[in-house]
Design an enzyme around this catalytic site. Sequence first.
Site, short mmCIF file in Angstrom:
data_model
loop_
_atom_site.label_atom_id
_atom_site.label_comp_id
_atom_site.label_asym_id
_atom_site.label_seq_id
_atom_site.Cartn_x
_atom_site.Cartn_y
_atom_site.Cartn_z
N SER A 249 14.36 -1.55 4.66
CA SER A 249 13.39 -2.63 4.62
C SER A 249 13.35 -3.35 3.27
CB SER A 249 11.99 -2.10 4.95
OG SER A 249 11.55 -1.16 3.97
N SER B 61 15.12 2.90 3.51
CA SER B 61 14.82 1.52 3.12
C SER B 61 15.22 1.14 1.70
CB SER B 61 13.33 1.23 3.32
OG SER B 61 13.03 1.21 4.70
N LYS C 178 8.71 -6.21 -3.88
CA LYS C 178 8.79 -6.02 -2.42
C LYS C 178 7.48 -6.45 -1.76
CE LYS C 178 10.14 -2.67 1.13
NZ LYS C 178 10.68 -1.33 1.42
#
Length: 475
Positions: free
Chosen positions: A160, A184, A85
Amino acid sequence: MNSTGSDPLHYTDAVELARMLRGREVSAREVVRAHLDRIHAVDPLVNAVVTRCAERAMEEAAAADERLARGASPGPLHGLPVAVKDVHDTAGLRTTHGSPIFAEHVPGADALIVERMRAAGAIVVGKSNVPEFAAGSHTFNPVFGTTRNPYDTSRSAGGSSGGAAAALAAGLHPIADGSDMGGSLRNPASFCNVVGLRPTPGRVPAWPATLLWEPLGTPGPMGRTVADTALLLSVVAGPDPRTPTALESPGAPFAEVPETGPAGVRVALAPDFGGALPVEPEVAAVVTEAGRVMERLGAAVEEVRPDFSGAEEAFRTLRAWRFHLAFGELIDAHPGRVKEAVAANAAQGSALSGGQVGRAQVALAELYHRFRAFFDRFDVLLLPVSQLAPFDAGLEYPPEVAGVPMPDYLAWMASCYWVSATGCPAVSVPGGFTSGGLPVGVQLVGPHRGERALLGHAAAFEAATRHGRRRPPLD
């Protein structure tokens, strides 16, 4: 090449791939090359893996093969590719946070979650896309653009950890790290038909971090199956002296998902949070059907209206406070270069009084104790993950849900962030599809520190439904 004997390497379950790699049925070079080829072929459609390091990954794969040939003991993630990420630091590999301010930022050290994945044998092939500063559950930013849903590329992949979820669904890598404050890990898992676990805060420690005692955000694992997600949890969980809230329990036991069925399990069902939140009818119908599945498997299912009072104010207050601390000075130093939603949240945090922050902390304590008592009566709470199906990727956020206007980019995520405020672990599992073929996840919530049993409940539902085996139409 996997337990079903039908999937290519890029869609082989991580648990099976790890077994094959340890047994030298396939080499790390073959596995990494298969995923790099898949990224090259498919990622232009979804835009999930945004910074790549193919040459370095192949060198690391070769070194992994050589170590295994010399008789070295392989780690649990030996040879498995992963795209990290893009808010988690990667030594020597660009980490942008989706922000032009950090477009060329190259960290000197790995974040703790990356450090643990690498130590377990994972091979980093790139970075997965995020919203700017991971703010919001729709993945777009001015550095790399929008990540699109593999099941319908006109739709959002969530966020996210949207790049991570889209990459999993598209077969770009078999496991993924993420993080979750307001959904997220869970929201993109729901949108992309994969599994995302928000652990109990402290289960997966975070470093580097400045707010060491802050309870809302946590790193966590994602996978295409519950077992794959548990495998990654077993690696990234466990104490670290740099994180004072880290739980002392080691991560390794999570690799074995309990096989106990749901017979006798007490399930609380709330398809629309007892009417407390607007939920699209097709989403509520999927959650209702999930309750029927659990009932057919022997669970005792009772429809309830869980009491989340205080969650809205507590979450929004503490999130704004955190944004002010995290981004206030950056916004002042770079006026006009941070997206408006982040700047507005930071400004809200700047205006908070000590009393407001204190009341939010008290509300969190009340929520914790209320749900501690709730889980004396029930073993698992079954909810929607998201209040709607994946929306138009050209929007910043959905303007309404089930006919109810959404005032800002956070409101449609309440089905996740209310759960965050309780401190309970929660997992998004593929639950079904809309009539238009869009994925819908179901959210299973368990008692504080109850990840092991929660994963067992999720695995039983997964085995009974197999919704996660439906691949996106990319080939």
